[in-house]
Motif scaffolding. Structure first.
Motif, short mmCIF file in Angstrom:
data_model
loop_
_atom_site.label_atom_id
_atom_site.label_comp_id
_atom_site.label_asym_id
_atom_site.label_seq_id
_atom_site.Cartn_x
_atom_site.Cartn_y
_atom_site.Cartn_z
N PRO A 1 0.80 -1.24 0.00
CA PRO A 1 0.00 0.00 0.00
C PRO A 1 0.83 1.28 0.00
O PRO A 1 0.38 2.31 -0.52
CB PRO A 1 -0.84 -0.13 1.28
N LEU A 2 2.04 1.23 0.56
CA LEU A 2 2.90 2.42 0.56
C LEU A 2 3.25 2.83 -0.86
O LEU A 2 3.30 4.03 -1.19
CB LEU A 2 4.18 2.14 1.36
N PHE A 3 3.47 1.85 -1.73
CA PHE A 3 3.80 2.15 -3.12
C PHE A 3 2.56 2.59 -3.89
O PHE A 3 2.66 3.42 -4.81
CB PHE A 3 4.42 0.92 -3.79
N ILE A 4 1.41 2.06 -3.52
CA ILE A 4 0.17 2.50 -4.16
C ILE A 4 -0.11 3.95 -3.82
O ILE A 4 -0.46 4.76 -4.70
CB ILE A 4 -1.00 1.61 -3.71
N TRP A 5 0.08 4.32 -2.56
CA TRP A 5 -0.18 5.70 -2.12
C TRP A 5 0.78 6.70 -2.74
O TRP A 5 0.44 7.88 -2.90
CB TRP A 5 -0.10 5.78 -0.60
N THR A 6 1.99 6.26 -3.10
CA THR A 6 2.97 7.20 -3.65
C THR A 6 2.90 7.30 -5.18
O THR A 6 3.64 8.08 -5.77
CB THR A 6 4.40 6.78 -3.26
N SER A 7 2.00 6.53 -5.80
CA SER A 7 1.83 6.65 -7.24
C SER A 7 1.36 8.05 -7.57
O SER A 7 0.46 8.59 -6.92
CB SER A 7 0.81 5.62 -7.74
N THR A 8 1.97 8.65 -8.58
CA THR A 8 1.62 10.04 -8.93
C THR A 8 0.44 10.12 -9.88
O THR A 8 0.01 11.22 -10.23
CB THR A 8 2.84 10.75 -9.55
N VAL A 9 -0.07 8.99 -10.32
CA VAL A 9 -1.29 8.94 -11.12
C VAL A 9 -2.23 7.95 -10.44
O VAL A 9 -1.79 7.10 -9.66
CB VAL A 9 -1.02 8.51 -12.58
N LEU B 1 3.33 -1.42 -10.28
CA LEU B 1 4.05 -0.62 -9.29
C LEU B 1 5.56 -0.70 -9.48
O LEU B 1 6.30 0.11 -8.93
CB LEU B 1 3.68 -1.09 -7.88
N GLY B 2 6.01 -1.68 -10.27
CA GLY B 2 7.44 -1.81 -10.54
C GLY B 2 7.86 -1.32 -11.90
O GLY B 2 9.03 -1.43 -12.27
N VAL B 3 6.91 -0.76 -12.66
CA VAL B 3 7.23 -0.21 -13.99
C VAL B 3 8.11 1.02 -13.82
O VAL B 3 7.75 1.95 -13.09
CB VAL B 3 5.94 0.11 -14.76
N THR B 4 9.24 1.03 -14.49
CA THR B 4 10.24 2.07 -14.27
C THR B 4 10.08 3.30 -15.15
O THR B 4 10.87 4.24 -15.06
CB THR B 4 11.65 1.49 -14.48
N PRO C 1 6.92 6.36 -8.72
CA PRO C 1 8.22 7.00 -8.50
C PRO C 1 9.23 6.14 -7.73
O PRO C 1 10.43 6.38 -7.81
CB PRO C 1 7.87 8.27 -7.73
N TYR C 2 8.76 5.15 -7.00
CA TYR C 2 9.66 4.29 -6.24
C TYR C 2 9.67 2.87 -6.81
O TYR C 2 9.78 1.88 -6.08
CB TYR C 2 9.26 4.28 -4.76
N ALA C 3 9.57 2.80 -8.14
CA ALA C 3 9.51 1.50 -8.83
C ALA C 3 10.71 0.63 -8.51
O ALA C 3 10.58 -0.59 -8.37
CB ALA C 3 9.39 1.72 -10.33
N GLU C 4 11.90 1.23 -8.42
CA GLU C 4 13.10 0.44 -8.14
C GLU C 4 12.98 -0.28 -6.79
O GLU C 4 13.38 -1.44 -6.67
CB GLU C 4 14.35 1.33 -8.16
#
Length: 203
Positions: free
Chosen positions: A23-31, A43-46, A63-66
């Motif tokens: 969920p942390l990566f979902i929340w930081t998605s800019t779209v 979520l891992g697409v660079t 933004p944190y895909a890496e």
């Protein structure tokens, strides 16, 4: 060398923690990101933008895909350790060895998904996961036949995973929340291993 109980159970616990961290990566998605409809791999697409990999036309920007890809790799490693721990409780024969390899493909697939993001190389990103989502059923069924403890828990989870997989396949023809179903598949699998590890550790 045998894997100690604390290592085996902890590896499964860490594997399950994926659903706490994601969920942390979902929340930081800019779209906008749809938990119901988008794949975990998004979520891992660079790269940011539309059409970042085949068959996906909507916009992606993680933004944190890496770091997400590192999570995939770690998740695959802990899953593999967990499966090898469970395998210690089975009789050593070719059927159980084959069953273990069948289940391990999921962990190998997660590692490859992290090494090869979907927008970099979709084939290597998904090939072992796709194969593993097929071999997991005979693998778990053989485990169930061989286990003295946790047999019916394994059968239950195997059947439940099969139903979820059928729903995913049905999504080819009618709308299905494929993102949610993918997560449900992994959640059932991870919980199966975690609870089974506890059951077997009490033997």
């Amino acid at each position: 060398m045998r894997i100690p109980k604390v290592v085996g159970i902890t590896s499964w616990l860490l594997t399950c923690l994926y659903f706490v961290i994601e969920p942390l990566f979902i929340w930081t998605s800019t779209v906008p990101y749809s938990y119901l409809n988008q794949a975990m791999s998004d979520l891992g697409v660079t790269a940011c933008g539309e059409n970042t990999y085949p068959s996906v036309s909507f916009e992606i920007c993680s933004p944190y895909a890496e770091w997400m890809n590192i999570l995939f790799i770690i998740n695959g490693i802990t899953f593999i350790i967990g499966v090898l721990y469970l395998a210690q409780y089975l009789e050593i024969n070719w059927r159980n060895t084959l069953a273990t390899l069948f289940i391990l493909l999921i962990g190998i697939g997660n590692i490859f998904s992290g090494i090869y993001p979907a927008n970099i190389d979709l084939f290597w990103h998904s090939i072992f996961v796709v194969i593993g989502m097929i071999t997991i059923f005979p693998g778990m069924w053989l485990y169930g036949k061989s286990l003295a403890r946790g047999k019916y828990w394994t059968y239950f989870c195997c059947i439940t995973l099969f139903v979820v997989t059928l729903l995913i396949l049905l999504g080819i023809f009618i709308y299905m929340p494929l993102g949610l179903l993918q997560r449900l598949f992994y959640f059932i699998l991870f919980i199966w291993g975690f609870i089974l590890s506890i059951k077997l550790s009490k033997a």
